[in-house]
Design a protein around this motif. Structure first.
Motif, PDB file in Angstrom:
ATOM      1  N   ASN A  74       0.815  -1.210   0.000  1.00  0.00           N
ATOM      2  CA  ASN A  74       0.000   0.000   0.000  1.00  0.00           C
ATOM      3  C   ASN A  74       0.852   1.264   0.000  1.00  0.00           C
ATOM      4  O   ASN A  74       0.529   2.246  -0.669  1.00  0.00           O
ATOM      5  CB  ASN A  74      -0.930   0.026   1.216  1.00  0.00           C
ATOM      6  N   PRO A  77       3.297   2.251  -3.757  1.00  0.00           N
ATOM      7  CA  PRO A  77       2.777   3.012  -4.901  1.00  0.00           C
ATOM      8  C   PRO A  77       2.670   4.511  -4.618  1.00  0.00           C
ATOM      9  O   PRO A  77       2.912   5.342  -5.506  1.00  0.00           O
ATOM     10  CB  PRO A  77       1.393   2.393  -5.133  1.00  0.00           C
ATOM     11  N   GLN A  78       2.329   4.859  -3.381  1.00  0.00           N
ATOM     12  CA  GLN A  78       2.227   6.267  -3.020  1.00  0.00           C
ATOM     13  C   GLN A  78       3.604   6.927  -2.976  1.00  0.00           C
ATOM     14  O   GLN A  78       3.796   8.057  -3.434  1.00  0.00           O
ATOM     15  CB  GLN A  78       1.534   6.406  -1.661  1.00  0.00           C
ATOM     16  N   LYS A  81       4.980   7.599  -6.446  1.00  0.00           N
ATOM     17  CA  LYS A  81       4.412   8.813  -7.026  1.00  0.00           C
ATOM     18  C   LYS A  81       5.063  10.062  -6.433  1.00  0.00           C
ATOM     19  O   LYS A  81       5.388  11.012  -7.144  1.00  0.00           O
ATOM     20  CB  LYS A  81       2.900   8.851  -6.777  1.00  0.00           C
ATOM     21  N   GLU A 172      -2.327  10.503  -5.913  1.00  0.00           N
ATOM     22  CA  GLU A 172      -3.207   9.692  -6.750  1.00  0.00           C
ATOM     23  C   GLU A 172      -2.453   8.432  -7.166  1.00  0.00           C
ATOM     24  O   GLU A 172      -1.678   8.442  -8.112  1.00  0.00           O
ATOM     25  CB  GLU A 172      -3.649  10.487  -7.988  1.00  0.00           C
ATOM     26  N   ALA A 173      -2.637   7.376  -6.417  1.00  0.00           N
ATOM     27  CA  ALA A 173      -1.951   6.119  -6.710  1.00  0.00           C
ATOM     28  C   ALA A 173      -2.947   4.980  -6.620  1.00  0.00           C
ATOM     29  O   ALA A 173      -3.826   4.968  -5.747  1.00  0.00           O
ATOM     30  CB  ALA A 173      -0.800   5.892  -5.730  1.00  0.00           C
ATOM     31  N   SER A 174      -2.801   4.030  -7.501  1.00  0.00           N
ATOM     32  CA  SER A 174      -3.672   2.856  -7.503  1.00  0.00           C
ATOM     33  C   SER A 174      -3.138   1.841  -6.498  1.00  0.00           C
ATOM     34  O   SER A 174      -2.028   1.328  -6.636  1.00  0.00           O
ATOM     35  CB  SER A 174      -3.711   2.248  -8.911  1.00  0.00           C
ATOM     36  N   LEU A 175      -3.934   1.578  -5.472  1.00  0.00           N
ATOM     37  CA  LEU A 175      -3.505   0.657  -4.426  1.00  0.00           C
ATOM     38  C   LEU A 175      -4.070  -0.741  -4.685  1.00  0.00           C
ATOM     39  O   LEU A 175      -5.200  -0.880  -5.151  1.00  0.00           O
ATOM     40  CB  LEU A 175      -3.971   1.147  -3.053  1.00  0.00           C
ATOM     41  N   PRO A 176      -3.316  -1.776  -4.395  1.00  0.00           N
ATOM     42  CA  PRO A 176      -3.763  -3.144  -4.666  1.00  0.00           C
ATOM     43  C   PRO A 176      -4.930  -3.541  -3.767  1.00  0.00           C
ATOM     44  O   PRO A 176      -5.023  -3.094  -2.622  1.00  0.00           O
ATOM     45  CB  PRO A 176      -2.523  -3.986  -4.361  1.00  0.00           C
ATOM     46  N   GLU A 177      -5.793  -4.360  -4.292  1.00  0.00           N
ATOM     47  CA  GLU A 177      -6.926  -4.844  -3.509  1.00  0.00           C
ATOM     48  C   GLU A 177      -6.691  -6.253  -2.972  1.00  0.00           C
ATOM     49  O   GLU A 177      -7.447  -6.727  -2.128  1.00  0.00           O
ATOM     50  CB  GLU A 177      -8.195  -4.831  -4.382  1.00  0.00           C
TER      51      GLU A 177
END
Length: 312
Positions: A74, A77-78, A81, A172-177
């Protein structure tokens, strides 16, 4: 022109001292700016602590419910960016840093520089190999962002007294589910944290048994010290593995390290070589630990420790 982003390590609202050591390492670059980023669900208290570190230019906060737990998948990715515009991204070479920073490096498409113990220039660093028996010089590609973990045992904490501004930023980062926090299982202790403690008392195979290990705990409490152990003591079941000090355990640099019943295997010495003062207590006067000890006491630990406790 260097600009450094440091990833703050914290737990339950308390900033880990490893962050201040990363600031010291960053200062060796003589950068234009040193920013510290705090990723948490409620980052304000930790950010306030980070702002007092001397040499910090800004403290950035990223408030996100997903950051309540330090899960690398989590956070990375942030951080990746946020790394845009920075020449260096530093994190501590602790359990936290060793988990998060490789993920950051992978997302940025660069090779991580691990366990930085000395900065020679903006892209040239020294790090230990072969259990600390050799030091190599590594050079990162000049065109790449440098992602590195800082060997906390090799750096002192940056001074306090700073007053850096705190800025909230959104990422704005896509976080894994597919990755989520389930629970944390860990030993609780009223004693200081082993990795950041100024004083550490460790027991080895010479203590003899799990029951006898209480003498190590009692002596540590007398000193207000954290408690560690050699790999031999852990393997023998005297204490849990989170207490292990050494190459395959925790690498520490306390002001005082007391080794009780520890012979001094090379993997253990690797973990304590940066300690300020090393005291060894062992009945074997030829034990390797005495080669690195500043003070050595040859004798029965079950006789010596009660005498030392009485003197203290």
């Amino acid at each position: 022109m260097s600009k450094v982003l440091i990833i703050a390590e914290h737990h339950e609202g308390v900033l880990n001292s490893a962050t201040a050591k990363c600031v010291t390492a960053a200062q060796a670059l003589s950068p234009d700016a040193i920013d510290v980023v705090v990723l948490a669900d409620l980052p304000d208290e930790v950010a306030k602590q980070a702002s007092t570190i001397a040499g910090v230019t800004r403290v950035l906060t990223v408030a996100n419910a997903a950051n309540a737990q330090a899960i690398a998948q989590n956070l990375a990715p942030q951080i990746a960016k946020l790394a845009e515009g920075y020449t260096h991204v530093f994190g501590p070479s602790t359990t936290f840093g060793k988990d998060v920073m490789p993920c950051v490096a992978a997302l940025l498409g660069v090779a991580q520089v691990s366990d930085v113990m000395e900065v020679e220039s903006s892209h040239v660093f020294k790090r230990p190999i072969y259990a600390g028996n050799a030091i190599i010089t590594v050079e990162a590609p000049a065109a790449d962002t440098v992602v590195a973990t800082i060997r906390t045992a090799s750096w002192s904490e940056a001074a306090q007294g700073g007053d850096a501004p705190v800025e909230a930023v959104s990422v704005e980062a896509s976080l894994p589910e597919h990755t989520r926090f389930i629970g944390l299982a860990g030993a609780s202790s009223d004693r200081p944290d082993l990795q950041s403690a100024k004083r550490v008392v460790s027991g080895g195979r010479g203590v003899g048994s799990k029951e006898n290990f209480k003498i190590v705990y009692e002596f540590a409490d007398k000193l207000g010290a954290a408690v560690g152990a050699s790999r031999a003591a852990v393997d023998a079941g005297y204490c849990p593995n989170e207490m292990q000090v050494g190459q395959t355990g925790k690498i520490i640099s306390p002001e005082l390290y007391v080794a009780i019943g520890i012979s001094g295997a090379i993997q253990h010495l690797t973990g304590i070589k940066d300690a300020g003062t090393i005291v060894a207590i062992n009945k074997d006067g030829d034990a390797p630990i005495f080669e690195v000890a500043d003070i050595g006491l040859v004798g029965d630990l079950f006789t010596i420790l009660p005498e030392l406790e009485a003197a203290l």
